[in-house]
Motif scaffolding. Structure first.
Motif, PDB file in Angstrom:
ATOM      1  N   ALA A   8      -8.632  -4.457   4.293  1.00 21.30           N
ATOM      2  CA  ALA A   8      -7.745  -4.057   3.326  1.00 21.30           C
ATOM      3  C   ALA A   8      -9.171  -2.224   3.134  1.00 21.30           C
ATOM      4  O   ALA A   8      -9.535  -1.867   3.055  1.00 21.30           O
ATOM      5  CB  ALA A   8      -7.990  -4.519   2.427  1.00 21.30           C
ATOM      6  N   LEU A   9      -7.632  -1.188   2.811  1.00 17.48           N
ATOM      7  CA  LEU A   9      -8.095   0.022   2.580  1.00 17.48           C
ATOM      8  C   LEU A   9      -7.254   0.385   1.200  1.00 17.48           C
ATOM      9  O   LEU A   9      -6.124   0.142   1.613  1.00 17.48           O
ATOM     10  CB  LEU A   9      -7.621   1.134   3.466  1.00 17.48           C
ATOM     11  CG  LEU A   9      -8.130   2.713   3.072  1.00 17.48           C
ATOM     12  CD1 LEU A   9      -8.971   2.870   2.789  1.00 17.48           C
ATOM     13  CD2 LEU A   9      -7.875   2.697   4.914  1.00 17.48           C
ATOM     14  N   HIS A  10      -8.033   0.537   0.062  1.00 14.58           N
ATOM     15  CA  HIS A  10      -7.308   0.747  -1.321  1.00 14.58           C
ATOM     16  C   HIS A  10      -7.556   2.219  -1.251  1.00 14.58           C
ATOM     17  O   HIS A  10      -8.677   3.232  -1.439  1.00 14.58           O
ATOM     18  CB  HIS A  10      -7.753  -0.156  -2.309  1.00 14.58           C
ATOM     19  CG  HIS A  10      -6.406   0.424  -3.295  1.00 14.58           C
ATOM     20  ND1 HIS A  10      -6.158  -1.305  -3.559  1.00 14.58           N
ATOM     21  CD2 HIS A  10      -7.559   0.977  -4.696  1.00 14.58           C
ATOM     22  CE1 HIS A  10      -5.538   0.124  -5.332  1.00 14.58           C
ATOM     23  NE2 HIS A  10      -6.238   0.643  -5.737  1.00 14.58           N
ATOM     24  N   GLY A  11      -6.294   3.221  -1.168  1.00 16.85           N
ATOM     25  CA  GLY A  11      -6.129   4.169  -1.127  1.00 16.85           C
ATOM     26  C   GLY A  11      -6.171   5.093  -2.129  1.00 16.85           C
ATOM     27  O   GLY A  11      -5.781   4.584  -3.431  1.00 16.85           O
ATOM     28  N   THR A  12      -5.607   6.239  -1.969  1.00 19.09           N
ATOM     29  CA  THR A  12      -5.666   7.511  -4.170  1.00 19.09           C
ATOM     30  C   THR A  12      -3.351   7.076  -3.419  1.00 19.09           C
ATOM     31  O   THR A  12      -3.200   7.063  -2.624  1.00 19.09           O
ATOM     32  CB  THR A  12      -6.394   8.629  -3.471  1.00 19.09           C
ATOM     33  OG1 THR A  12      -6.102   9.021  -2.564  1.00 19.09           O
ATOM     34  CG2 THR A  12      -7.376   8.644  -4.410  1.00 19.09           C
ATOM     35  N   HIS A  13      -3.642   7.151  -4.928  1.00 23.16           N
ATOM     36  CA  HIS A  13      -2.115   7.580  -4.882  1.00 23.16           C
ATOM     37  C   HIS A  13      -1.335   8.192  -4.596  1.00 23.16           C
ATOM     38  O   HIS A  13      -1.450   9.218  -3.877  1.00 23.16           O
ATOM     39  CB  HIS A  13      -1.448   7.358  -6.615  1.00 23.16           C
ATOM     40  CG  HIS A  13      -0.315   7.062  -6.964  1.00 23.16           C
ATOM     41  ND1 HIS A  13       0.281   7.662  -8.422  1.00 23.16           N
ATOM     42  CD2 HIS A  13       0.800   6.131  -6.850  1.00 23.16           C
ATOM     43  CE1 HIS A  13       1.773   7.109  -8.513  1.00 23.16           C
ATOM     44  NE2 HIS A  13       1.747   6.180  -7.492  1.00 23.16           N
ATOM     45  N   GLY A  14       0.524   7.248  -3.111  1.00 23.57           N
ATOM     46  CA  GLY A  14       0.462   8.822  -2.704  1.00 23.57           C
ATOM     47  C   GLY A  14       0.309   8.685  -1.720  1.00 23.57           C
ATOM     48  O   GLY A  14       0.897   9.247  -0.493  1.00 23.57           O
ATOM     49  N   ARG A  15      -0.887   8.279  -0.990  1.00 25.04           N
ATOM     50  CA  ARG A  15      -1.614   8.990   0.708  1.00 25.04           C
ATOM     51  C   ARG A  15      -1.597   7.350   1.034  1.00 25.04           C
ATOM     52  O   ARG A  15      -2.814   7.396   2.452  1.00 25.04           O
ATOM     53  CB  ARG A  15      -3.203   9.354  -0.050  1.00 25.04           C
ATOM     54  CG  ARG A  15      -2.998  10.426  -0.715  1.00 25.04           C
ATOM     55  CD  ARG A  15      -2.063  11.750  -0.483  1.00 25.04           C
ATOM     56  NE  ARG A  15      -1.908  12.076  -1.771  1.00 25.04           N
ATOM     57  CZ  ARG A  15      -0.625  13.411  -2.646  1.00 25.04           C
ATOM     58  NH1 ARG A  15       0.172  12.689  -1.720  1.00 25.04           N
ATOM     59  NH2 ARG A  15      -0.568  13.657  -3.518  1.00 25.04           N
ATOM     60  N   ALA A  16      -1.451   6.693   0.779  1.00 21.07           N
ATOM     61  CA  ALA A  16      -1.409   4.943   1.650  1.00 21.07           C
ATOM     62  C   ALA A  16      -1.324   5.776   3.585  1.00 21.07           C
ATOM     63  O   ALA A  16      -1.859   4.598   3.667  1.00 21.07           O
ATOM     64  CB  ALA A  16      -0.507   3.961   0.933  1.00 21.07           C
ATOM     65  N   LEU A  17      -0.472   6.778   3.363  1.00 23.11           N
ATOM     66  CA  LEU A  17       0.581   6.583   5.108  1.00 23.11           C
ATOM     67  C   LEU A  17      -0.581   7.298   5.582  1.00 23.11           C
ATOM     68  O   LEU A  17      -0.047   7.278   6.847  1.00 23.11           O
ATOM     69  CB  LEU A  17       2.142   6.885   4.846  1.00 23.11           C
ATOM     70  CG  LEU A  17       2.754   5.525   4.915  1.00 23.11           C
ATOM     71  CD1 LEU A  17       4.258   6.501   4.582  1.00 23.11           C
ATOM     72  CD2 LEU A  17       2.549   5.246   5.613  1.00 23.11           C
ATOM     73  N   ALA A  18      -1.324   8.182   5.004  1.00 22.24           N
ATOM     74  CA  ALA A  18      -2.043   8.958   5.457  1.00 22.24           C
ATOM     75  C   ALA A  18      -3.068   8.328   5.852  1.00 22.24           C
ATOM     76  O   ALA A  18      -3.795   8.453   6.928  1.00 22.24           O
ATOM     77  CB  ALA A  18      -2.412  10.130   4.021  1.00 22.24           C
ATOM     78  N   TYR A  19      -3.474   7.855   4.849  1.00 21.33           N
ATOM     79  CA  TYR A  19      -5.452   6.178   5.392  1.00 21.33           C
ATOM     80  C   TYR A  19      -4.826   5.408   6.922  1.00 21.33           C
ATOM     81  O   TYR A  19      -5.327   5.790   7.799  1.00 21.33           O
ATOM     82  CB  TYR A  19      -5.398   6.043   4.378  1.00 21.33           C
ATOM     83  CG  TYR A  19      -5.963   6.682   3.478  1.00 21.33           C
ATOM     84  CD1 TYR A  19      -7.162   7.279   3.325  1.00 21.33           C
ATOM     85  CD2 TYR A  19      -5.845   6.402   2.051  1.00 21.33           C
ATOM     86  CE1 TYR A  19      -8.003   8.230   2.193  1.00 21.33           C
ATOM     87  CE2 TYR A  19      -5.849   7.515   0.375  1.00 21.33           C
ATOM     88  CZ  TYR A  19      -6.984   8.191   0.836  1.00 21.33           C
ATOM     89  OH  TYR A  19      -7.680   8.494  -0.010  1.00 21.33           O
TER      90      TYR A  19
END
Ligand code: SF4
Ligand code: SF4
Ligand code: SF4
Lengths: 68, 274
Positions: free
Chosen positions: B66-77
């Motif tokens: 799992a990778l919990h990213g910042t708001h709106g950036r899930a697709l970038a990660y």
């Protein structure tokens, strides 16, 4: 479907948030909603094992087991 | 019959989850775990990437990477993970805020590049976690805490957006239609290239309370009544269309994905680092 199989339907009271979805949408009316909102399994023998209550429970509180 | 249980993909020790009674997020989480189990993917072959929001909490409950990213950036990660190690199955779980409001730019470009990712977008038409503000999918005239008299903006149609941008697989369903939900998740995950599964999901606490009803059961009935098949929708009058939305598959094609094109054009082979 598998009408003659014996089914055990259990509801985890620690997970259930009393949303009422299982009692409302079971086509075979297997559940009764108690006054406190908890669903109670009343006629498990009517269950057609469609799994919809299990899959639609937002809290993953329902387990269906086929006892052969 | 497969003996691979969906339970292998969940961290049930973290339950009860944080979502409100009747919130659709738990139904989608369950369907996601069943889909992974039926596909027979090992949890360590899958990376679940999230952003912020109620659905952004879902990575806490999955037993995949799992990778919990910042708001709106899930697709970038997710793009970075996939290109770094292309053998992984990478799935971004996002809300409408993450996917097409704050993260709208990432969304259109991931679809345009046709990166081999699956985006599962829970669309509940508002920002639930922060108190029910309007998002870019809130329908025109709908009430939210920041549009108490009705929203003056029309909402995005997420599926049309993905289709226009070039996604290989585009589908919409709801947690009421839970069998199709599970099957579309499986199809999207298996599809090479960018897949979008939009799940119109109840938020009884905010969007439901202001526009439908605060009862979880009423929100499920709303989905049942409003959702119609793509073919039925196409034959509706414009007036009827405003009262309904189409569910089913809109796009299913096989345009070469970004990674395939990149290797072809640069005449290279990249298996990824471990
Ligand atoms: S659907 Fe699940 S959470 Fe809702 S009342 Fe039934 S068992 Fe409880
Ligand atoms: S499996 Fe189907 S028939 Fe059986 S209790 Fe659940 S919803 Fe009712
Ligand atoms: S606020 Fe809405 S989206 Fe968030 S957990 Fe509650 S019902 Fe679900």
């Amino acid at each position: 479907m598998k009408a003659k199989e014996k089914i055990r339907i259990s509801i985890d009271e620690n997970l259930c948030k009393r949303c009422g979805i299982c009692s409302e949408f079971c086509s075979e009316k297997v559940f009764l909603e108690l006054d406190n909102g908890m669903p109670q399994v009343t006629v498990p023998e009517n269950c057609i094992v469609c799994h919809l209550c299990d899959w639609r429970c937002p809290d993953l509180a329902i387990t269906l087991e086929v006892i052969s | 019959m497969s003996t691979n249980s969906y339970k292998n993909y969940l961290k049930e020790e973290h339950f009860p989850h944080i979502w409100c009674p009747g919130c659709g997020d738990g139904i989608v989480l369950h369907a996601y775990a069943i889909a992974l189990a039926e596909l027979g993917l090992a949890p360590k072959e899958v990376v679940t990437v999230t952003g912020i929001g109620c659905w952004g909490k879902s990575d806490d409950y999955v037993a995949t990477h799992a990778l919990h990213g910042t708001h709106g950036r899930a697709l970038a990660y997710a793009t970075g993970v996939k290109l770094g190690n292309p053998v992984l199955t990478v799935i971004a779980l996002m809300g409408d805020g993450d996917a097409v409001t704050i993260g709208g730019n990432h969304f259109i470009h991931a679809a345009r590049r046709n990166i081999d990712l699956t985006a599962v977008v829970i669309n509940n038409f508002n920002y639930g976690m922060t108190g029910g503000q309007y998002s870019a999918t809130t329908p025109l005239k709908s009430k939210t805490t920041t549009s108490p008299l009705g929203n003056a903006e029309p909402g995005f149609d997420i599926c049309s957006l993905a289709e226009a941008a070039g996604a290989n697989f585009v589908a919409r369903t709801t947690p009421f239609h839970v069998v199709s939900l599970k099957n579309l998740l499986k199809e999207g995950i298996q599809k090479k290239g960018f897949s979008l599964i939009e799940v119109i999901t109840p938020c009884p606490t905010y969007f439901g309370r202001y526009n439908i009803n605060s009862s979880p059961v009423a929100n499920m009935h709303w989905l049942k009544d409003k959702a119609v098949s793509v073919s039925r929708y196409q034959h509706m009058t414009d007036e009827d269309k405003l009262q309904h939305f189409a569910i089913g598959t809109f796009v299913n094609k096989d345009r070469p994905d970004f990674y395939t094109m990149y290797q072809q054009i640069n005449d290279c082979k990249w298996e990824g680092g471990r």
